[in-house]
Design an enzyme around this catalytic site. Sequence first.
Site, short mmCIF file in Angstrom:
data_model
loop_
_atom_site.label_atom_id
_atom_site.label_comp_id
_atom_site.label_asym_id
_atom_site.label_seq_id
_atom_site.Cartn_x
_atom_site.Cartn_y
_atom_site.Cartn_z
N HIS B 136 0.86 -1.20 0.06
CA HIS B 136 -0.03 -0.14 -0.03
C HIS B 136 1.03 1.19 -0.13
CE1 HIS B 136 -2.98 2.79 1.59
NE2 HIS B 136 -4.03 2.06 1.55
N GLN B 216 -3.88 -5.14 7.65
CA GLN B 216 -5.14 -6.16 6.94
C GLN B 216 -4.80 -7.51 7.69
OE1 GLN B 216 -7.56 -5.48 4.75
NE2 GLN B 216 -6.72 -3.57 3.89
N CYS B 377 -4.73 2.14 -3.92
CA CYS B 377 -3.28 2.72 -3.20
C CYS B 377 -2.44 2.00 -3.31
CB CYS B 377 -3.72 3.31 -1.65
SG CYS B 377 -4.89 4.37 -1.54
#
Lengths: 143, 419
Positions: B136, B216, B377
Site C-alpha cells: 500500500h 489487513q 493505493c
Amino acid sequence: MDTTTHEAELTELRETFGFLDDWEERYAYIIDLGKGLPPMDEALKTEATKVRGCTSQVWMIGREHADDLGRARLEIVADSDAHIVRGLIRILLMLYSGRTKAEIREVDAEAFLSGLGLDRHLSPSRRNGLFAMVERIRALAAA
Amino acid sequence: MTILHGSAATLPDERFDVEAVRKDFPILSTLVHGKPLVFLDSAASAQKPAAVLETMDTMYRTAYANVHRGVYTLSDLATARYEAARETVRRFLGAGDVSEIVFTSGGTDALNLVARCWAQAFLKPGDEILVCESEHHSNIVPWQLAAAATGAVVRPIPVTDEGAFDFDAFAAMLGPKVKLVAVAHMSNVLGTIFPIREIAAAAHAAGALIVVDGCQGAVHQPVDVKALGVDFYAVTGHKIYGPTGIGALYGRRELLETMPPYKGGGDMIETVSFERSTWAEPPARFEAGTPMIVEAVGLAAAIDYVESLGVERIHAHETDVLDHATRLLTRIPGLRIIGTAPGKGGVISFTVEGAHPSDIATLLDQRGVAVRAGHHCAQPLMVRMGVSATTRASFAMYSTRAEAEALASGVERAMALLR
C-alpha cells in the site's frame, strides 16, 4: 457538431430517460451513449490531457475555433477507459461542447444530471474524473 | 458486558453463527437503492458492532476527562480505561510489555512514526530499505521520504505472477547495506498472507530490521509479534471493527528507547526548559498532546468483541466465504483474479475483459453491493500485474455465502449490460 444538434440530443436524452424507469435500462442506455462517443486519438491521451481521477481515467482537451460568425467556440474532445464514464462524458459534451465561453459559464451540469438522477456521478467524492473534467472545462471557459 | 456484546459474542459452541454476528452490526440492515446492503468493502474500513458504539457512547456520557493530567476521579477513570486499552492491544498482538504499544492515529501514522523516528534518525547515505512491490502507498511513501532525507535507497522486492512473496529474489537482495525491510502481513489487493516469520529471520540474519504493515493482517488471523520475530508492527483500528482515528504501533522496547520523539507537545516530555527538554520514556514519548482517548477504548472494545468470537473461527468463516466467491467468480468468462497465491486472506481482486472495474462497481452499487474499484493505493502493484485498476471485494466476519452469490450474479448481470 453545432449546439442546435446538442439541444435536440439533450431533449431526446431527457425524454428517453423519462421512459426508462428501471435502473438497468438507464445504465444500458448510458453505456450505449458511451459507445457512440466520437473516438479520441490515442496520441492525445497523455499525462497532460489526463484529468485527476482515481477509480477510472479521463482524458480531455478543449480546442477553440471560430464559427461562421467569427465567435470563438470551445470544442471538447474527451474519453475514458470506463464505459459508464464514457456515456456520461457524451452527456457532458452535449452540454458543453461547441458553445461559446459565455454559454459554457451558464451551463448547470449538476442540475441537468440531477434531473436524470445521475448527479452523484458528478460529485467530487466519486473520483471518476468527471468532476475534474467539468472543473477543467469551466477553467477553460473562464480564461 | 454481555448485554453490550449481544448474542453472537456469547455463543457457547464452536459453530460460527454469522446471522447472530450480523445482528450485532446495526448498519447491515441498511437499504441501498431500496435493496439490502451487501457490504464487501471491509478491507477499506470495516463496519462497527454495537459493542464498540455503545462503549464509546457510554464513556463520553459517564467516564470522560483528559488522561494523564488530573488528580480527580474522572480523569483517573479515563486514564485507567485508556491504559487498559493499551493492555488489550498488547495482548492482542502478543507483545511483551505495554510500553511497546504506542497509540497512533492509524496504520499510516504508525508507519510514518517508524520512518521518521527510526529510519530518518539512523539511516546513512547508501543504506537500503527493501519494500515489497505489492505494498500500500502508506508502506512505500514514508520510506521514500526517509530515504530522501538520509540518502538511503528504497528498493522493491518483487512478487510472483500469483502475487506471492518472491523469497529467492528477496534473499538475493539482502546484504550489508540493507538496514530495513518493509512488508505487509497481508496484501490489501492480492489477499496474499506473507511469510513474515521467515522474512523476519532472513532480515535479521542480514543485520536488518523488519517493519510490518499489519492493517489487513491483524484483522484476519491471530498475530503474535514475538513469535513472528518482528521489530515493528503497525495496526489500524477502523479495519478491525473499531473507530477511525486510532491505530497502534508495536515496537521492540530496545528500539523505541533509542528513538527520538515523533511530535513535540504535552505528555511526551520529562522536563521542558527553553535551554533543553528531555523526553519521556516510551510509549509516552511518541504520544504528544491529548490522545484519541475514547477511540482507544473503542478499539479495545472491538478487540474484545473479535476475541470473544475467536480470531481463528472468524478466519475460518471468512475463508469459507472467500472460497465460495472465488469458485463462483472463476466461472465468469473473461474474469481474471489478481492474486492467486495459496492461503489468502479474505480479499478478492479481479478484472473482467470488456469492462472497467469502475463500471462493474457502479452497476454492483445499483444492486446494493458495495465493492471498491481502482488502484487501491497500490499503483506499483497494478503496474506489476499489468492492470490499471481492479474491482475488489473484501470479506469480514459478517460476510455470508449469500453475499458472495450476490457479488457473482451482480458481476454477471453487469457484464450482460456492458458487452
